[in-house]
Write a protein that holds these residues in place. Structure first.
Motif, short mmCIF file in Angstrom:
data_model
loop_
_atom_site.label_atom_id
_atom_site.label_comp_id
_atom_site.label_asym_id
_atom_site.label_seq_id
_atom_site.Cartn_x
_atom_site.Cartn_y
_atom_site.Cartn_z
N PHE A 431 0.92 -1.11 0.13
CA PHE A 431 0.03 0.04 0.03
C PHE A 431 1.02 1.43 -0.10
O PHE A 431 1.90 1.42 1.00
CB PHE A 431 -0.93 0.15 1.30
N LEU A 432 0.78 2.05 -1.01
CA LEU A 432 1.52 3.22 -1.08
C LEU A 432 0.69 4.46 -0.41
O LEU A 432 -0.45 4.28 -0.19
CB LEU A 432 1.90 3.59 -2.69
N ASN A 433 1.36 5.66 -0.38
CA ASN A 433 0.84 6.64 0.18
C ASN A 433 -0.45 7.29 -0.76
O ASN A 433 -0.24 7.18 -1.74
CB ASN A 433 1.88 8.12 0.48
N LYS A 434 -1.33 7.73 -0.05
CA LYS A 434 -2.58 8.35 -0.68
C LYS A 434 -2.25 9.40 -1.49
O LYS A 434 -1.17 10.19 -0.95
CB LYS A 434 -3.69 8.69 0.34
N LEU A 435 -2.63 9.69 -2.65
CA LEU A 435 -2.18 10.66 -3.39
C LEU A 435 -2.55 12.03 -2.74
O LEU A 435 -3.66 12.32 -2.13
CB LEU A 435 -2.99 10.82 -4.82
N SER A 436 -1.59 12.95 -2.64
CA SER A 436 -1.79 14.38 -2.10
C SER A 436 -2.46 15.18 -2.94
O SER A 436 -2.51 15.06 -4.40
CB SER A 436 -0.39 14.85 -1.78
N HIS A 437 -3.11 16.18 -2.48
CA HIS A 437 -3.91 17.06 -3.39
C HIS A 437 -3.14 17.56 -4.48
O HIS A 437 -3.80 17.76 -5.87
CB HIS A 437 -4.33 18.35 -2.36
N GLU A 438 -1.86 17.87 -4.49
CA GLU A 438 -1.21 18.53 -5.52
C GLU A 438 -1.19 17.44 -6.63
O GLU A 438 -0.87 18.13 -7.80
CB GLU A 438 0.17 18.85 -5.22
N PHE A 439 -1.36 16.23 -6.42
CA PHE A 439 -1.17 15.24 -7.55
C PHE A 439 -2.43 14.98 -8.03
O PHE A 439 -2.62 13.79 -8.71
CB PHE A 439 -0.33 14.14 -7.09
N THR A 440 -3.55 15.46 -7.70
CA THR A 440 -5.11 15.22 -8.05
C THR A 440 -5.58 16.00 -9.15
O THR A 440 -4.95 17.06 -9.43
CB THR A 440 -6.08 15.01 -6.94
#
Length: 489
Positions: A431-440
């Motif tokens: 499980f990788l880190n949830k996408l941060s806002h800047e990559f959505t």
């Protein structure tokens, strides 16, 4: 005899050979192994199953006796008959393109390839059926001409017999070379057995390949192009001993697979992680699995290894996760312990389906659109990227020791059985880190940029490479129309 007549391959220079013609034998010369049995066995098992493999294995002692004590030609004819009799020619051609290249490439002799690849014109003379070896030799080794045994065909099926002049051994190899090149004398001849001497003496220079089965094979990055897509059920080269083990294991393995599938289908999801260890399945979890959220579902974006990916993801999370898919057999739907929803391949309709499912809870999606075995990722579809910012990338890798749990040409509904027929199938989920806002997409990124970024982070986690290949490209490649491999920078 050949050892005293000719210099060994190590003494052959590969410099300044760009205008030279090289003619080489296949088994024992270009390949490290002198036995063609494993390659016949791969075709037999992949196209006709375990009974044909058993027939080939039972026929191999007779083939060996004929080959070593009576006639090389007769021994090879037995292997050809036991393998090909009754097979569709189109199926043989398909297996030659999609199954055999991986195994041939892992058996390439480094010294022979050093000399062979340095020459401008390349020819292979082999007793093996041309239909079986030509795709690999031409596509991956850049061979200009393949002279091999021609099989008899009747109404689109192989009869098991061979066409005149028969199996290409000894003097028949020399005759084939004369017919192909006329009075032109090739610069280099490579061989490894006495039956190669007649054609080798027609060349200006002759070099002998000594039997060194433990020499390291050529790395695949030295081939004309990488072998990305391949098919077939067997993980290892089926030597006679390995073929015997497979034949004895399959009845027990099938029963074991039924037990494992029943356990997977009937037990509550929160117990499956522990049950897997009891029935011989290893599930390794890395990273921190995210808890369920209240407002909307989490979208788990995964690479696609087998049809079991979503089930193992649910087992790792301890809760059932809905999975969306483009295609799934009716049998797989029936036994699946999780909810599966088919997509339509119409973007507007699929967007509506995914949005509704995310309102109901967590969701799994596989943006590659198809399973893949290689250390590569296919190009990710961007469909999912604009639908939510609650995205968790998941890297998956599985390990199998006997059977592959995926197929492109065979019965897809059998994939899960073959995966669970392995003595100790293994899944590793990261499980990788949830996408941060800047990559959505909500930060202004396009859906393609988000999809490419997720593909990149999953590939980095697995030490894989990204490709621009799509699901469609994969099946075109397996059909023999693959074009040129282009990787993302």
């Amino acid at each position: 005899m050949g050892i005293t007549m000719f210099a060994t391959i190590e003494k052959c220079t590969s410099e300044g050979r760009e205008k030279d013609t090289v003619v080489a034998n296949l088994d024992g010369t270009l390949l490290r192994s002198r036995s063609s049995f494993p390659y016949f066995a791969l075709v037999a098992f992949d196209l006709c199953g375990v009974l044909r493999l058993l027939f080939l294995l039972l026929a191999s002692p007779l083939a060996g006796i004929l080959y070593y004590f009576i006639s090389e030609s007769a021994g090879i004819q037995v292997l050809i008959f036991a393998t090909f009799a009754g097979m569709k020619v189109s199926d043989i051609e398909s297996a030659a393109r999609s199954v055999l290249p991986k195994f041939y490439s892992e058996d390439l002799h480094p010294e022979s390839w050093r000399v062979f690849s340095s020459c401008g014109t390349r020819c292979v003379l082999t007793a093996n059926p041309r239909i079986m070896v030509e795709p690999f030799l031409k596509d991956y080794l850049g061979v200009d001409m393949v002279l091999g045994t021609e099989i008899e065909i009747y109404k689109g099926r192989a009869t098991g017999f061979v066409r005149s002049p028969g199996v290409l051994v000894g003097k028949k190899k020399a005759d084939a070379l004369r017919k192909a090149y006329g009075e032109i004398q090739p610069e280099i001849g490579l061989g490894d057995s006495d039956s190669d001497i007649p054609f080798m003496t027609l060349c200006k220079e002759c070099y002998w390949i000594l039997s060194k089965p433990k020499v390291k094979a050529v790395t695949t990055n030295k081939l004309n192009k990488p072998i990305i897509f391949h098919d077939g059920r067997l993980v290892q080269r089926p030597t006679p001993l390995m073929a015997l083990i497979i034949i004895f294991w399959i009845p027990f393995g099938f029963l074991l697979a039924c037990v494992r599938l029943s356990t997977m289908s009937l037990l509550p999801m929160h117990l499956q992680y522990y049950a897997f260890w009891v029935i011989g399945i290893r599930l390794t979890i890395k990273g921190i699995p995210p808890p369920p959220i209240m407002k909307s579902g989490v979208l788990f974006v995964c690479c696609h290894r087998t049809l079991c990916d979503a089930v193992f993801l649910s087992a790792a999370l301890g809760r059932s996760i809905t999975a969306v898919t483009y295609s799934l057999s009716r049998f797989s739907e029936i036994i699946a312990p999780i909810k599966t929803v088919r997509l339509t391949r119409e973007r507007a309709s699929d967007t509506s389906i995914i949005k509704q499912l995310l309102k109901e809870g967590d969701l799994t999606i596989f943006p590659e659109g198809t399973t893949s075995r290689e250390p590569y990722l296919l190009r990710f579809s961007s469909l999912f990227a604009e639908l939510t910012d609650e995205i968790v990338p998941v890297a998956m890798v599985n390990k199998m020791s006997m059977f592959h749990g995926t197929t492109a040409r065979g019965w897809k509904w059998m994939d899960m059985f073959f995966f669970f027929m392995n003595p100790r199938p293994t899944y590793e989920i990261t499980f990788l880190n949830k996408l941060s806002h800047e990559f959505t997409c909500k930060s202004g990124k396009s859906s393609h940029e988000v999809a490419n970024y997720i593909q990149k982070v999953i590939a980095e986690a697995l030490s894989y490479e990204c490709t621009t290949f799509t699901r469609k490209d994969k099946y075109m490649a397996l059909a023999g129309n693959d074009g040129t491999v282009v990787k993302n920078p």
